[in-house]
Design an enzyme around this catalytic site. Structure first.
Site, PDB file in Angstrom:
ATOM      1  N   GLU A  93       0.876  -1.169   0.000  1.00 50.17           N
ATOM      2  CA  GLU A  93       0.000   0.000   0.000  1.00 50.17           C
ATOM      3  C   GLU A  93       0.915   1.222   0.000  1.00 50.17           C
ATOM      4  O   GLU A  93       1.818   1.312   0.850  1.00 50.17           O
ATOM      5  CB  GLU A  93      -0.876  -0.015   1.259  1.00 50.17           C
ATOM      6  CG  GLU A  93      -1.875   1.106   1.243  1.00 50.17           C
ATOM      7  CD  GLU A  93      -2.736   1.177   2.504  1.00 50.17           C
ATOM      8  OE1 GLU A  93      -2.724   0.234   3.319  1.00 50.17           O
ATOM      9  OE2 GLU A  93      -3.405   2.215   2.653  1.00 50.17           O
ATOM     10  N   ARG A 106       4.906 -12.878   9.778  1.00 45.81           N
ATOM     11  CA  ARG A 106       5.595 -11.638   9.433  1.00 45.81           C
ATOM     12  C   ARG A 106       6.908 -11.557  10.186  1.00 45.81           C
ATOM     13  O   ARG A 106       7.111 -12.213  11.208  1.00 45.81           O
ATOM     14  CB  ARG A 106       4.721 -10.415   9.679  1.00 45.81           C
ATOM     15  CG  ARG A 106       4.274 -10.205  11.110  1.00 45.81           C
ATOM     16  CD  ARG A 106       3.610  -8.832  11.296  1.00 45.81           C
ATOM     17  NE  ARG A 106       2.668  -8.495  10.246  1.00 45.81           N
ATOM     18  CZ  ARG A 106       2.681  -7.333   9.578  1.00 45.81           C
ATOM     19  NH1 ARG A 106       3.580  -6.415   9.841  1.00 45.81           N
ATOM     20  NH2 ARG A 106       1.791  -7.074   8.662  1.00 45.81           N
ATOM     21  N   LYS A 115       4.251   0.541   9.512  1.00 49.04           N
ATOM     22  CA  LYS A 115       4.425   1.825   8.816  1.00 49.04           C
ATOM     23  C   LYS A 115       3.805   2.971   9.605  1.00 49.04           C
ATOM     24  O   LYS A 115       4.312   4.075   9.596  1.00 49.04           O
ATOM     25  CB  LYS A 115       3.782   1.743   7.426  1.00 49.04           C
ATOM     26  CG  LYS A 115       4.667   1.066   6.408  1.00 49.04           C
ATOM     27  CD  LYS A 115       4.074   1.133   5.027  1.00 49.04           C
ATOM     28  CE  LYS A 115       2.996   0.096   4.863  1.00 49.04           C
ATOM     29  NZ  LYS A 115       2.529  -0.058   3.476  1.00 49.04           N
TER      30      LYS A 115
HETATM   31  P1  ATP Z   1       2.647  -2.418   8.045  1.00 46.62           P
HETATM   32  O1  ATP Z   1       2.088  -3.367   9.050  1.00 46.62           O
HETATM   33  O2  ATP Z   1       4.094  -2.166   8.209  1.00 46.62           O
HETATM   34  O3  ATP Z   1       1.867  -1.173   7.891  1.00 46.62           O
HETATM   35  P2  ATP Z   1       1.373  -3.533   5.856  1.00 46.62           P
HETATM   36  O4  ATP Z   1       1.077  -4.973   5.928  1.00 46.62           O
HETATM   37  O5  ATP Z   1       0.241  -2.641   6.098  1.00 46.62           O
HETATM   38  O6  ATP Z   1       2.617  -3.221   6.728  1.00 46.62           O
HETATM   39  P3  ATP Z   1       1.546  -3.395   3.051  1.00 46.62           P
HETATM   40  O7  ATP Z   1       2.059  -2.315   2.207  1.00 46.62           O
HETATM   41  O8  ATP Z   1       0.097  -3.688   3.029  1.00 46.62           O
HETATM   42  O9  ATP Z   1       2.019  -3.103   4.514  1.00 46.62           O
HETATM   43  O10 ATP Z   1       2.374  -4.715   2.832  1.00 46.62           O
HETATM   44  C1  ATP Z   1       2.715  -5.237   1.581  1.00 46.62           C
HETATM   45  C2  ATP Z   1       3.038  -6.686   1.741  1.00 46.62           C
HETATM   46  O11 ATP Z   1       4.148  -6.842   2.621  1.00 46.62           O
HETATM   47  C3  ATP Z   1       1.892  -7.455   2.334  1.00 46.62           C
HETATM   48  O12 ATP Z   1       1.724  -8.643   1.574  1.00 46.62           O
HETATM   49  C4  ATP Z   1       2.320  -7.752   3.728  1.00 46.62           C
HETATM   50  O13 ATP Z   1       1.796  -8.962   4.178  1.00 46.62           O
HETATM   51  C5  ATP Z   1       3.841  -7.792   3.608  1.00 46.62           C
HETATM   52  N1  ATP Z   1       4.453  -7.423   4.868  1.00 46.62           N
HETATM   53  C6  ATP Z   1       4.249  -6.293   5.579  1.00 46.62           C
HETATM   54  N2  ATP Z   1       4.940  -6.301   6.728  1.00 46.62           N
HETATM   55  C7  ATP Z   1       5.614  -7.474   6.757  1.00 46.62           C
HETATM   56  C8  ATP Z   1       6.502  -8.104   7.685  1.00 46.62           C
HETATM   57  N3  ATP Z   1       6.844  -7.501   8.828  1.00 46.62           N
HETATM   58  N4  ATP Z   1       6.997  -9.308   7.377  1.00 46.62           N
HETATM   59  C9  ATP Z   1       6.667  -9.919   6.222  1.00 46.62           C
HETATM   60  N5  ATP Z   1       5.837  -9.397   5.303  1.00 46.62           N
HETATM   61  C10 ATP Z   1       5.308  -8.192   5.556  1.00 46.62           C
HETATM   62 MG    MG Z   2      -1.513  -3.556   4.726  1.00 46.71          MG
END
Ligand code: ATP
Ligand code: MG
Length: 562
Positions: free
Chosen positions: A38, A264, A274
């Protein structure tokens, strides 16, 4: 660089096993994955795990991996984040080729799928306020209650949904919901919201839309539209998988990707979300998303991490189905090993103490040849100037040393790396009794650093010629948080655990003059100190500022932190 260049045969984790079985059983003939960020912030090391996995399994199977921006929330998303994310994925060494997609490209399609659901009696417009909706939803232990709007006719719903799209209602006044099961044990299945009204300018579609699809609805359909075979995501989506499947099954999409969840990445001494990283940026606890203390990809890059070291880290930690917290030392080891092999050596004095070599002719200067790497002759050598006045590290001298102190002290002899043996004859102090300068004498017959009579000299110090030194700023970093898990207590703001001493700026460092031409793609081992690289933002031509990447050894180094 292509993804193919750095695939190595990996032992199969549970995801790779599923994919291999799907290929051998004929369920799939190709593998198509996606990395779906995102664009509401910069990528962090957790995302790197997902990037390495998605691009990795695709390339290992000669498949493709899409880079898809999941841009359904215009109030938090920006074009600048899109560009930063593309830069980071490419820098990590992955290539999406023509497969760059945006969920916003599917807004028309998603809208017509929603119309289809309404016609099937599987979605309805609901006028409950957000608060009422929460009450109706029930809890983990109590079933929800049907919305009074649940049984609107398809016709009425179609009209209302069209009016929502046409901007006839206020933001938040109505939503489109899936009609599934308000008594489901899984709260995600209790008539989840599919569309909301939101007047916000979207970074790609501008003001075309005032209704936006929700993540759960958008994600599965985007996967299906792109014919993704395996939709790999983190564990928190496991409870959303029934909804993912419900949407695709109900709409009978020609493609139904398989969602598979993995744990994760969490790391010690940092936060990973984020939202929290954005707080650190906005509230100026750090200088930006790319502050070298941040565990963002751009922060790590600026700190001196290489793409290879981050890929190695992601391989090392592997994939699991249970959450855990990986020790920061594992990440540090990956960059340390890479730089130990690949970074040329250089000499730098961080906290200088002047040494005058009294028996060295005042107008004499010489060029000493020093190997750039102790184990790799292919890395060549360089010349380093030497003269009568040099700098050594303040920590390398003690007036009253303990027995096992093998550095300089009154009357003691040490080796100046690749230069000469010197003996300390006199300590010069200022009026306050602080050590100002040392007077030493050198053994002219010890050029290169060994005594002709074979006498043993234990200590070897790094040094820099005072006449030729490049004065520079060097930034030392410690961990951003002072406890392993800053989020351990939900009632305590994670920011209370910030380490107030995570940055130390040394502005009077003396570096060997060769370092004046270093650029931000260079990495060095400053002998006896650690690994460093020029800062990509604050260095000027001929005047680099250096960042401390990692310590020499797996201890939070005592040489630097006194
Ligand atoms: P955050 O929790 O940091 O805001 P998010 O999941 O909202 O992260 P996205 O931009 O939606 O961030 O994530 C893109 C991809 O990266 C998704 O498929 C998510 O599952 C993966 N991802 C995000 N954080 C992690 C992590 N700590 N370890 C592994 N994969 C991750
Ligand atoms: Mg997300």
């Amino acid at each position: 660089m292509t993804t193919q260049e750095h695939t190595n045969p990996k032992s199969k984790d549970f995801i790779r096993t599923i994919i291999a079985n799907d290929l051998s059983s004929g369920k799939h003939s190709t593998v198509t994955t996606r990395f779906p960020p995102e664009p509401n912030g910069f990528l962090h090391i957790g995302h790197a795990k997902s990037i390495c996995l998605n691009f990795g399994v695709a390339s290992e199977n000669n498949g493709t991996c899409h880079l898809r921006f999941d841009d359904t929330n215009p109030s938090k998303e920006e074009e600048a984040y899109v560009e930063a994310i593309k830069t980071d994925v490419a820098w990590l060494g992955f290539n999406w080729g023509d497969n760059l997609f945006f969920a916003s490209n599917y807004f028309e399609k998603l809208y017509s799928y929603a119309v289809e659901l309404i016609k099937m009696g599987k979605a309805y417009v609901c006028d409950l306020s957000p608060d009422e909706m929460r009450t109706y939803r029930g809890t983990l232990t109590e079933p929800g209650k049907d919305s009074p709007y649940r049984n609107r006719s398809a016709e009425e719903n179609l009209t209302l949904f069209e009016q929502m799209k046409a901007g006839e209602f206020a933001d938040g006044s109505r939503v489109l919901r899936a009609k599934i099961d308000m008594s489901s044990g899984n709260i995600n299945m209790r008539d989840p919201v599919l569309y909301r009204i939101l007047r916000a300018t979207h970074h790609r579609t501008g003001d075309t839309w005032c209704i936006y699809p929700m993540y759960d609805y958008t994600h599965c359909l985007s996967d299906a539209i792109e014919a993704i075979t395996h939709s790999l995501c983190t564990l928190e989506f496991a409870d959303h998988r029934p909804l993912y499947d419900w949407v695709l099954d109900t709409l009978k999409t020609p493609c139904h990707p398989q969602q598979i969840e993995f744990a994760r990445l969490n790391l010690t001494y940092t936060v990973m979300s984020k939202r929290k990283l954005l707080q650190l940026v906005n509230e100026e606890y750090v200088s930006g998303w790319d502050d070298p203390r941040m565990l963002t990809i751009s922060g790590l890059r600026r700190r001196g991490y290489t793409p290879a070291s981050i890929r190695t880290f992601c391989d090392t930690i592997g994939l699991a189905k249970r959450e855990s917290r990986v020790d920061m030392a594992v990440l540090e080891n990956c960059i340390r090993n890479d730089l130990n092999d690949n970074a040329p050596r250089a000499m730098a004095v961080l906290k200088p103490l002047k040494v005058l070599i009294t028996n060295y002719p005042e107008d004499q200067e010489e060029e000493l040849v020093i190997a750039n790497h102790p184990k790799n002759p292919e890395m060549g050598s360089r010349t380093v100037p030497f003269c009568r006045e040099i700098y050594i590290e303040q920590d390398d001298f003690l007036e009253d040393p303990p027995k096992k102190f093998f550095r300089l002290a009154p009357g003691r002899e040490v080796r100046l790396r690749a230069a000469y043996l010197v003996t300390c004859d006199e300590v010069i102090k200022d009026e306050n009794g602080n050590i100002k300068e040392l007077h030493c004498s050198y053994d002219p017959a010890s050029r290169g650093g060994s005594a002709p009579d074979g006498r043993k000299v234990k200590g070897t110090l790094h040094w820099v010629s005072a006449r030729h030194a490049l004065q520079a700023e060097v930034r030392l970093y410690d961990r951003l948080f002072n406890i392993e898990n800053p989020e351990i207590d939900k009632d305590v703001d994670f920011k209370t655990h910030l380490n107030p001493n995570s940055l130390e700026v040394l502005s009077e460092c003396m570096l060997e003059p060769n370092l004046s031409t270093a650029t931000s793609s260079d990495h060095f081992q400053f002998e006896r100190l650690g690994y460093f690289c020029p800062d990509s933002k604050d260095s000027l031509p001929g005047k680099p500022v250096f960042n401390h990447t990692v310590t020499l050894r797996d201890t939070w180094d005592k040489v630097l932190k006194k």
